[in-house]
Scaffold this motif. Structure first.
Motif, PDB file in Angstrom:
ATOM      1  N   ARG A 214       1.614  -0.460  -3.504  1.00 26.14           N
ATOM      2  CA  ARG A 214       2.704  -0.318  -2.215  1.00 26.14           C
ATOM      3  C   ARG A 214       2.151  -0.220  -1.003  1.00 26.14           C
ATOM      4  N   PHE A 215       0.991   0.264  -0.759  1.00 29.40           N
ATOM      5  CA  PHE A 215       0.274   0.333   0.630  1.00 29.40           C
ATOM      6  C   PHE A 215      -1.102  -0.472   0.735  1.00 29.40           C
TER       7      PHE A 215
ATOM      8  N   SER B 178      -4.187   0.344   3.223  1.00 31.69           N
ATOM      9  CA  SER B 178      -3.673   1.559   3.812  1.00 31.69           C
ATOM     10  C   SER B 178      -3.809   2.824   3.538  1.00 31.69           C
TER      11      SER B 178
ATOM     12  N   VAL C  96      -2.166   8.220   4.147  1.00 34.96           N
ATOM     13  CA  VAL C  96      -1.803   6.512   4.076  1.00 34.96           C
ATOM     14  C   VAL C  96      -1.680   6.387   5.507  1.00 34.96           C
TER      15      VAL C  96
ATOM     16  N   GLY D 243      -0.319   3.840   8.760  1.00 34.76           N
ATOM     17  CA  GLY D 243       0.674   2.888   8.971  1.00 34.76           C
ATOM     18  C   GLY D 243       1.159   2.940  10.446  1.00 34.76           C
TER      19      GLY D 243
ATOM     20  N   LEU E  78       6.916   5.688   8.235  1.00 31.57           N
ATOM     21  CA  LEU E  78       5.872   5.663   7.278  1.00 31.57           C
ATOM     22  C   LEU E  78       6.126   6.929   6.078  1.00 31.57           C
TER      23      LEU E  78
ATOM     24  N   SER F 152       8.747   6.244   3.657  1.00 37.05           N
ATOM     25  CA  SER F 152       8.150   5.153   2.620  1.00 37.05           C
ATOM     26  C   SER F 152       7.313   5.895   1.604  1.00 37.05           C
TER      27      SER F 152
END
Lengths: 460, 460
Positions: free
Chosen positions: A243-244, A247, A284, A286, A292, A295
């Protein structure tokens, strides 16, 4: 020439205050964080410049005196521990951040700069440095390069090697190699600087480093995840990376025994209401804090629904993120809390790590009931740390090592993922390298240090 | 032993069909894309396995016969051109994609696999390979490693070195080094494989490579930008990287003279209604084709408003993206369209590239009016290519080289960003390396190849 005359020559060349000998050498230079028995060197030299380092090495070469380079002395393999006949060469008086070029995202530093100073200077320039590890306040960038340090940022930015654009190195005979050109691409003959990264000071002394910096993330989300088991940990990591992407900046796994020790040693609050087999810290990057976090929360919600995550805390502020990360900093307490710690830093094919940890736990349980062993690591990179309290195995530290490395061999792992070989892992190096590879390493050592004066007895 | 007896011994060991000699060696093995005058080797050996390579090198070592490793023969520095007394060792019969592990994102291949075969195998496994360059259909992965190839993906994934997790290498005496362990982190002694990456076959023969793969981007947006000048090109690159981070997958700059030559040589349609000083090709990765194209369009709209971009085409399909990229593939035509081309591959501090190109154009204009010189390159990495048609400078190819490298020196650049040194750049290596660095390289060469049989006369 007698040792006294050699010391005299050193003092004449470098100035008296740069050279300490005998009882004047403070005990902190006698060993490092590896728990190796302390040894007083013939002398401690603390140069202020590359020219000083070159002059020192020239003199040592002339008089056949071994040299042991020292950074922040936070190494866990004993590579910076002096011998009685050596000059311990500390880079601590060369801590300058010499230049930052924000436009090309590079920084030039002297080898004695601490990792933390480098990190802070990068942030001041609106950028970030790609390596982070617990010893950041003490360890020095030269030592980080010499050991090809890993740490918490490898998942996103690679190891120290991938942060190094250039090096200045002094060879055993005092020759200076100025490999500091700022170009990202430079295929002009052998990429000499690569030879010194991870060589643990056995090929030369690193005096300057040209570092590559990274964009400073505009926002960061941190979460602590409770996981029912190792396969779920891998599943949630894959989900988050799917998904990321790149990141996902960190994914650190902590087995419950580690979590309990950390809470106790650092007198922290229990991070979650219940105990779980595994906790993971995830960062993570962002662009925007609020969206962020949203999500990440959504992704973790999906992971909970899929049964990968049993419980989770998402930090609501950077202060809370820091306090979650505190849990991961227990290794700084190992030397005071274990008597002594038997530390391991192994790497394995990623999918095998859970089975490996269970196999070690079972093997140790059978042989040393009541042993206290912690499991934690950078599982995203296939890297597991294990620490056993020597007191809880009746001091059988060598047997603990032999047992664990036997299992590493059976799993086709590496006996050192990021700490290096130093003194401590020399007996086990042959488990991860063939005789032909070791012969090639020795040939290179002999080519660059024909008298064998650079950190002798380390690695080989 | 006579050459005939040596050939006899080779044939006995490897089988007659693996060894060609004299007129039986096809002309294509006599030189590479560098335009070096062809030389017929004593023999061409085409091994089918690492054991064959080892046996060949053992025999050559025993009989003091030099070995010139050959990959796809697409090199531009002459590193694979044979000498009359050598065995040319082609890896072309070792093209196997041996294993792909999609979970750990790794691939094991024999050295003779073409870059394109590696790229396609990665995509078949739902992943991507990080290096791409124009010669992809012919160049081999072993040659890519031996030259530390760059190409169009460096901005996002680094050079070949950063794609290599492991190597199998055969040393000059036939010793096999099996450095193919799959761990991302393995600090067990010197990271030997690094020594062979970029060594242009002077330290050993690469026989197998363990490659790191990358996530396959779910969507890609491609745009061709018309730029009023170099500073605007850097501004738009910074803008796009600020907005899309590491998802900016390529940024290739083409000066108008390159664009015109490319259109003519490849008989393409003019990509834009008008001519512009510079065109840039940009690729951006993302998750969803439509929304990605929209955000790229918005960012480029801002760039046009800021005066950075004069005109732009955003590809509406992968077919259109491919046809835009066709413009960048003119270098494959250099050898047929220039008589001969004088090719350069320099790197410079990024901000200086525009001034450097203008300085070269002016210097050449003054000395060789009517010269035909093309400028293009991977400007995101500080890498510029220059090609001058030898016929348009009255055949004064050496003077063109001397003049250009003089300016590189003045700009503190590198004489080889990604093509290596080979034969062609040997006279200029000292512009980018100190005598001390060259001495250290020679010491390492002597350590690993004491008889000097591996690709002699190349690099040094």
């Amino acid at each position: 020439m007698s040792p006294q005359e050699f010391l005299q020559a050193l003092r004449q060349t470098l100035g008296a205050e740069a050279v300490l000998s005998g009882d004047a050498v403070p005990a902190r230079y006698h060993t490092d964080w590896s728990g190796t028995p302390p040894v007083a060197p013939l002398a401690l030299v603390r140069p202020r410049s590359t020219e000083d380092v070159s002059a020192t090495l020239r003199l040592c070469h002339q008089h056949r005196v071994p040299v042991v380079p020292q950074g922040g002395l936070t190494g866990l393999a004993g590579a910076a521990v002096p011998s009685a006949d050596c000059v311990a060469l500390s880079l601590e008086r060369m801590p300058a951040i010499e230049a930052i070029d924000a436009r090309s995202a590079t920084m030039t530093v002297q080898a004695g700069a601490t990792l933390q100073a480098v990190q802070e200077a990068a942030v001041d320039a609106g950028l970030a440095f790609g390596v982070d590890l617990g010893a950041r306040g003490s360890c020095q960038i030269g030592g980080n390069v010499a050991t090809n340090a890993g740490g918490n940022g490898v998942l996103q930015h690679g190891m120290m090697r991938e942060q190094v654009l250039g090096l200045e190195v002094v060879l055993a005979d005092g020759t200076v190699l100025p490999m500091l050109r700022p170009m990202l691409k430079n295929n002009t003959g052998y990429d000499l600087k690569q030879f010194f990264i991870g060589a643990e000071g056995t090929l030369g002394v690193i005096t300057r480093v040209l570092l590559r910096l990274r964009p400073l993330p505009q926002a960061k989300a941190t979460a602590l995840l409770a996981l029912p088991g190792f396969d779920q940990a891998l599943a949630v990591l894959q989900r988050m990376q799917g998904r990321f992407g790149n990141s996902v900046a960190a994914f650190e796994l902590m087995w419950d025994n580690f979590v309990q020790a950390s809470v106790q040693w650092q007198q922290l609050q229990a991070p979650l209401a219940e105990r779980h087999p595994l906790l993971a810290l995830i960062d993570v990057d962002g662009k925007d804090e609020a969206s962020l976090r949203e999500s990440v929360e959504a992704a973790l919600g999906d992971a909970m629904e899929a049964g990968e995550v049993a419980d989770a805390v998402i930090a609501q502020s950077q202060t809370q993120a820091k306090s979650l990360w505190k849990l991961r900093e227990a290794p700084a307490e190992l030397n005071t809390q274990m008597h002594p710690p038997v530390n391991f830093d192994v790497s394995l094919p990623q999918a095998e790590i859970g089975r490996f940890a269970a196999a070690i736990q079972a093997a140790f349980d059978a042989r040393w009931p009541g042993h206290h062993t912690l499991f934690f690591g950078h599982v995203g990179d296939g890297n597991l740390h294990v620490s056993t309290d020597g007191a809880t195995v009746g001091g059988a530290c060598e047997a603990v090592e032999a047992e664990l490395y036997r299992v590493v061999g059976a799993f086709h792992g590496s006996v050192s993922a990021e700490h290096g070989i130093g003194l401590h892992k020399k007996p086990f190096l042959a488990l991860s390298r063939t005789p032909q590879e070791l012969a090639a390493m020795r040939a290179i050592k002999a080519a660059l240090d024909p008298l064998g004066l650079m950190n002798p007895g380390k690695v080989f």
